[in-house]
Write a protein that holds these residues in place. Structure first.
Motif, PDB file in Angstrom:
ATOM      1  N   GLY A   1      62.606 -47.012  12.304  1.00  0.00           N
ATOM      2  CA  GLY A   1      62.739 -46.308  14.003  1.00  0.00           C
ATOM      3  C   GLY A   1      63.917 -46.723  14.464  1.00  0.00           C
ATOM      4  O   GLY A   1      64.825 -47.741  13.988  1.00  0.00           O
ATOM      5  N   PRO A   2      64.282 -46.130  15.611  1.00  0.00           N
ATOM      6  CA  PRO A   2      65.545 -46.374  16.409  1.00  0.00           C
ATOM      7  C   PRO A   2      65.717 -47.865  16.642  1.00  0.00           C
ATOM      8  O   PRO A   2      66.751 -48.291  16.876  1.00  0.00           O
ATOM      9  N   ARG A   3      64.548 -48.601  16.981  1.00  0.00           N
ATOM     10  CA  ARG A   3      64.528 -49.942  17.751  1.00  0.00           C
ATOM     11  C   ARG A   3      65.126 -50.654  16.594  1.00  0.00           C
ATOM     12  O   ARG A   3      65.737 -51.815  16.808  1.00  0.00           O
ATOM     13  N   ALA A   4      64.637 -50.633  15.453  1.00  0.00           N
ATOM     14  CA  ALA A   4      64.819 -51.336  14.139  1.00  0.00           C
ATOM     15  C   ALA A   4      66.335 -51.008  14.144  1.00  0.00           C
ATOM     16  O   ALA A   4      67.333 -51.969  13.567  1.00  0.00           O
ATOM     17  N   VAL A   5      67.079 -50.044  14.141  1.00  0.00           N
ATOM     18  CA  VAL A   5      68.475 -49.706  13.853  1.00  0.00           C
ATOM     19  C   VAL A   5      69.382 -50.260  14.874  1.00  0.00           C
ATOM     20  O   VAL A   5      70.179 -50.992  14.525  1.00  0.00           O
ATOM     21  N   LEU A   6      68.808 -50.423  16.242  1.00  0.00           N
ATOM     22  CA  LEU A   6      69.621 -50.999  17.296  1.00  0.00           C
ATOM     23  C   LEU A   6      69.540 -52.541  16.717  1.00  0.00           C
ATOM     24  O   LEU A   6      70.700 -53.113  17.044  1.00  0.00           O
ATOM     25  N   VAL A   7      68.500 -53.145  16.522  1.00  0.00           N
ATOM     26  CA  VAL A   7      68.505 -54.592  16.255  1.00  0.00           C
ATOM     27  C   VAL A   7      69.475 -55.082  15.075  1.00  0.00           C
ATOM     28  O   VAL A   7      70.155 -56.135  15.228  1.00  0.00           O
ATOM     29  N   ALA A   8      69.495 -54.234  14.135  1.00  0.00           N
ATOM     30  CA  ALA A   8      70.097 -54.474  13.326  1.00  0.00           C
ATOM     31  C   ALA A   8      71.690 -54.312  13.406  1.00  0.00           C
ATOM     32  O   ALA A   8      72.774 -55.013  12.999  1.00  0.00           O
ATOM     33  N   ALA A   9      71.859 -53.559  14.262  1.00  0.00           N
ATOM     34  CA  ALA A   9      73.443 -53.167  14.743  1.00  0.00           C
ATOM     35  C   ALA A   9      73.973 -54.342  15.742  1.00  0.00           C
ATOM     36  O   ALA A   9      75.092 -54.864  15.369  1.00  0.00           O
ATOM     37  N   LEU A  10      72.882 -54.903  16.238  1.00  0.00           N
ATOM     38  CA  LEU A  10      73.349 -55.994  17.224  1.00  0.00           C
ATOM     39  C   LEU A  10      73.570 -57.360  16.189  1.00  0.00           C
ATOM     40  O   LEU A  10      74.461 -58.237  16.735  1.00  0.00           O
ATOM     41  N   MET A  11      73.003 -57.433  15.177  1.00  0.00           N
ATOM     42  CA  MET A  11      73.049 -58.324  14.021  1.00  0.00           C
ATOM     43  C   MET A  11      72.594 -59.907  14.607  1.00  0.00           C
ATOM     44  O   MET A  11      72.151 -60.690  13.736  1.00  0.00           O
ATOM     45  N   VAL A  12      72.782 -60.337  15.663  1.00  0.00           N
ATOM     46  CA  VAL A  12      72.381 -61.719  16.123  1.00  0.00           C
ATOM     47  C   VAL A  12      71.001 -62.028  16.018  1.00  0.00           C
ATOM     48  O   VAL A  12      70.901 -63.170  15.302  1.00  0.00           O
ATOM     49  N   PRO A  13      70.015 -61.116  16.186  1.00  0.00           N
ATOM     50  CA  PRO A  13      68.700 -61.556  16.151  1.00  0.00           C
ATOM     51  C   PRO A  13      68.374 -61.332  14.558  1.00  0.00           C
ATOM     52  O   PRO A  13      67.559 -62.248  14.230  1.00  0.00           O
ATOM     53  N   GLU A  14      69.059 -60.778  13.666  1.00  0.00           N
ATOM     54  CA  GLU A  14      68.788 -60.783  12.305  1.00  0.00           C
ATOM     55  C   GLU A  14      69.393 -62.158  11.644  1.00  0.00           C
ATOM     56  O   GLU A  14      68.937 -62.506  10.724  1.00  0.00           O
ATOM     57  N   MET A  15      70.611 -62.459  12.446  1.00  0.00           N
ATOM     58  CA  MET A  15      71.176 -63.948  11.758  1.00  0.00           C
ATOM     59  C   MET A  15      70.226 -65.152  12.099  1.00  0.00           C
ATOM     60  O   MET A  15      70.119 -65.962  11.260  1.00  0.00           O
TER      61      MET A  15
END
Length: 403
Positions: free
Chosen positions: A361-375
């Motif tokens: 979903g779009p929220r997942a794409v946004l979070v992935a683009a931000l990078m910091v949460p996944e880091m």
């Protein structure tokens, strides 16, 4: 009844060792039911099945205090385009209404007796009861009580079996909810599914969320344990492993069978709502995986798993070194400035991260683009890895914690 614990099952239709299994007529496909995923019919290999003919399918759902979830799990099985001939809820030391709810939704209940080995012990008791009633060609589906299978799971799995495929596991996705932490887990699961599809559905782990076995293969696993070819006791699932599903995967492959997870075998399972529960779950997974490799040693089957663990450790260590270097350099000399080369590398990394989770979903794409949460999520995973490795080296006991 012999072999049945009557606590919390009084008056219910509980199973016992003398019960005879009889396959119910298979229902025709509902014309309105969803069609399988476009990859659902893909067979693992072209080898013919040596055990062609009518097969019976029995579903086992191990459950301990699952009154809030068991109904959804059972209904998911009844909605299959190829329904099981028998659904059995393995009630393991339940003190709630799990058994009553299971019967109300059309399942039968097998109550364990004197089990102290949690899920593996419960499954061993139920399999030991049901397997003598099954032919080698028949199938046994093991599913977690907190999981719902997609409607074409069984049909896809059955279509994947041939003489070289010993078991077919699910491709798990996370249920909705859990805030940002839940979303990060769903993103992780989507990436795993993406990688599975890219590798042709070759299973890394026969997940406990949903795996179908040929009866013959389970018999061979038990025989191999009793002969000393495999460790983990003398039954079907290993009683010595923190992660019995990971160990069973290695057992099946060690016997020369292939394990598959085709895209059509999707399941939806729970996500951990808190960091504490996620920590205990992942620590159990990681420590169990490392202990299984220690117990099996280096073989043609485990070589790939050893390399995965080595690369995981190298990646985690490299990430920590990079963060330490950047923090130290920036503190002493200031921000290093813009580098076209490393910026291009970073953009490629971001594109891969976003593309691999677009299905979430779009929220997942946004979070992935931000990078910091996944880091930050990666740092959490790295902490789990090093804690598990340190515990293994110290030979400390890892206790099972309910999640």
């Amino acid at each position: 009844m012999p072999g049945v614990n009557h606590q919390h099952t009084r008056g219910l239709s509980v199973l016992h060792p003398t019960t005879t299994l009889e396959a119910t007529p298979r229902p025709d496909r509902d014309p309105g039911s969803p069609r399988p995923h476009r990859h659902a019919a893909r067979r693992a290999h072209a080898a013919p099945d040596e055990l062609d003919g009518p097969t019976r399918l029995v579903a086992l759902i191990p459950a301990h205090g699952e009154q809030d979830r068991i109904a959804d799990a059972i209904q998911g099985l009844w909605r299959q385009t190829r329904r099981p001939d028998l659904i059995v809820v393995v009630a393991d030391n339940c003190t709630d209404a799990t058994a009553e709810i299971a019967v109300a939704h059309g399942a039968q209940v097998f109550a364990t007796q004197g089990n102290t080995h949690k899920k593996a012990g419960a499954l061993n008791q139920a399999i030991a009861w049901v397997l003598p009633h099954l032919e080698d060609r028949d199938l046994l589906l093991v599913q977690d009580a907190d999981t719902v299978l997609n409607p074409w799971f069984s049909e896809t799995a059955i279509g994947t079996f041939n003489r070289k495929v010993g078991a077919v596991g699910g491709v798990f996705y996370g249920e909705e909810g859990g805030g940002l932490l839940g979303l990060l887990q769903r993103m992780e699961f989507h990436r795993y599914a993406w990688e599975l599809e890219r590798t042709g559905g070759k299973a890394q782990v026969l997940t406990g969320t949903g795996t179908m076995f040929r009866a013959r293969v389970l018999r061979e696993v038990r025989a191999a344990r009793r002969d000393g070819q495999l460790g983990g006791g003398s039954a079907y699932y290993s009683l010595a492993s923190l992660t019995e599903d990971d160990e069973m995967t290695k057992a099946v492959k060690t016997l020369g069978y292939r394990a598959m997870s085709p895209a059509g075998c999707a399941v939806t399972t729970e996500v951990m709502p808190t960091l504490g529960k996620l920590w205990h779950q992942r620590l159990r997974w990681q420590r169990g995986a490392l202990e299984n490799l220690r117990d099996y040693g280096w073989t043609r089957v485990t070589a790939r798993y050893f390399m995965q663990q080595l690369l995981m450790g190298f990646g985690a260590l490299s990430f920590l070194v990079y963060l330490t270097y950047m923090a130290t350099y920036t503190t002493l000399y200031g921000w290093p400035g813009f580098s076209p080369f490393w910026t291009a590398i970073g953009l490629i990394f971001v594109v891969e991260k976003t593309v691999s989770v677009r299905g979430a979903g779009p929220r997942a794409v946004l979070v992935a683009a931000l990078m910091v949460p996944e880091m930050l999520y990666d740092l959490f995973q790295h902490a789990v890895y090093f804690t598990s490795l340190w515990g293994l080296l110290r030979r400390s006991e890892e206790k099972w914690v309910a999640t």
